[in-house]
Design an enzyme around this catalytic site. Structure first.
Site, short mmCIF file in Angstrom:
data_model
loop_
_atom_site.label_atom_id
_atom_site.label_comp_id
_atom_site.label_asym_id
_atom_site.label_seq_id
_atom_site.Cartn_x
_atom_site.Cartn_y
_atom_site.Cartn_z
N SER A 100 0.62 -0.80 0.72
CA SER A 100 0.18 0.42 1.39
C SER A 100 1.28 1.47 1.31
O SER A 100 1.70 1.84 0.22
CB SER A 100 -0.24 0.09 2.82
N MET A 101 1.77 1.97 2.44
CA MET A 101 2.87 2.93 2.39
C MET A 101 4.03 2.39 1.57
O MET A 101 4.73 3.13 0.86
CB MET A 101 3.35 3.27 3.80
#
Length: 258
Positions: A100-101
């Site tokens: 994700s991030m």
């Protein structure tokens, strides 16, 4: 894949956690957590990887043993710090895995390694994240606390016991909000593509990334690219650890086939 900090942890300038030291490993795999995540998220993966791979887990400020430190709410600022923390570990081949991030952050760290030190990572594994050039307007970081908690609940990546502990939850929400702000305000700056291989991993029911957005990672490398799709949502990793360990091991042993 959550686990508490454990014995055997080593802290390199607060940023790096080495849960299972493997001094004779051939390659190091740097694992970068998702928004709201911590280094311990990758403890099971670190334990499961073969002896040929040493896993370094990144710990962001504002959580666990770093909870009193100032938060960083931009991907470039995080990337600058992680890059500096990793320099002592570049004495052997180094690969990056981010979820994700953490995938956006891994990409920016790889750019810095290639640009500033002319050090080409063995591979970048970008999990659960659209390509840097695939823009989405997202505003979860602007929600109130209840809205932020609801987002975490919908993605099913947070321990339900934590979500039910009001006092603890309020304590960690500032770090989670800062991470979401970093992820959602990240803007790709055009530049040369990476030279390292890139593999994108996604869940087929992930609301955060489509197959096309994941496939767009191919434009960000001049090396080999692969797209791997698993059954599941945003946190498909927990359900498919054995398959992911095999994929990572194969990619790190024969990066030209990634």
């Amino acid at each position: 894949m959550n686990s508490p900090l454990t014995e055997g942890t080593e802290d390199n300038g607060r940023w790096i956690r080495r849960f299972h030291p493997r001094p004779d490993s051939r390659v190091r795999l740097v694992c970068l957590p998702h928004a709201g995540g911590s280094a311990s998220f990758y403890f099971p993966l670190s334990r499961a990887m073969p002896a040929t791979v040493e896993v370094l887990c990144v710990q962001y400020p504002g959580r666990q043993d770093r909870r009193t430190e100032p938060l960083l709410d931009s991907v470039p600022a995080l990337a600058d710090q992680v890059y500096e923390a990793l320099l002592p570990w570049t004495d052997r081949p180094l690969a990056l895995f981010g979820h994700s991030m953490g995938a956006s952050l891994g990409y920016e760290v790889a750019r810095r390694l290639e640009r500033r030190r002319d050090f080409v990572p063995t591979a970048l594994f970008a999990s659960g994240r659209r390509a840097p050039s695939a823009y989405r307007a997202e505003t979860v970081h602007l929600r109130d606390d209840d809205g932020l908690v609801e987002e975490m609940r919908e993605l099913s990546g947070t321990d339900p016991q934590l979500l039910g502990d009001e006092e603890l939850l309020r304590m960690i929400l500032p770090a989670i909000r800062a991470d979401y702000r970093a992820a959602e305000t990240y803007t790709w700056e055009p530049g040369p593509p990476l030279r390292c291989p890139v593999t994108s991993l996604i869940g087929d029911d992930d609301p955060k990334v489509t197959r096309d957005e994941a496939a767009a990672w191919s434009a960000h490398t001049e090396g080999p690219f692969a797209l791997e799709v698993f059954p599941g949502g945003h946190f498909f990793l927990a359900r498919h650890q054995p398959e992911i360990v095999r994929l990572l091991t194969t990619g790190l042993e024969t990066p030209e086939r990634v």
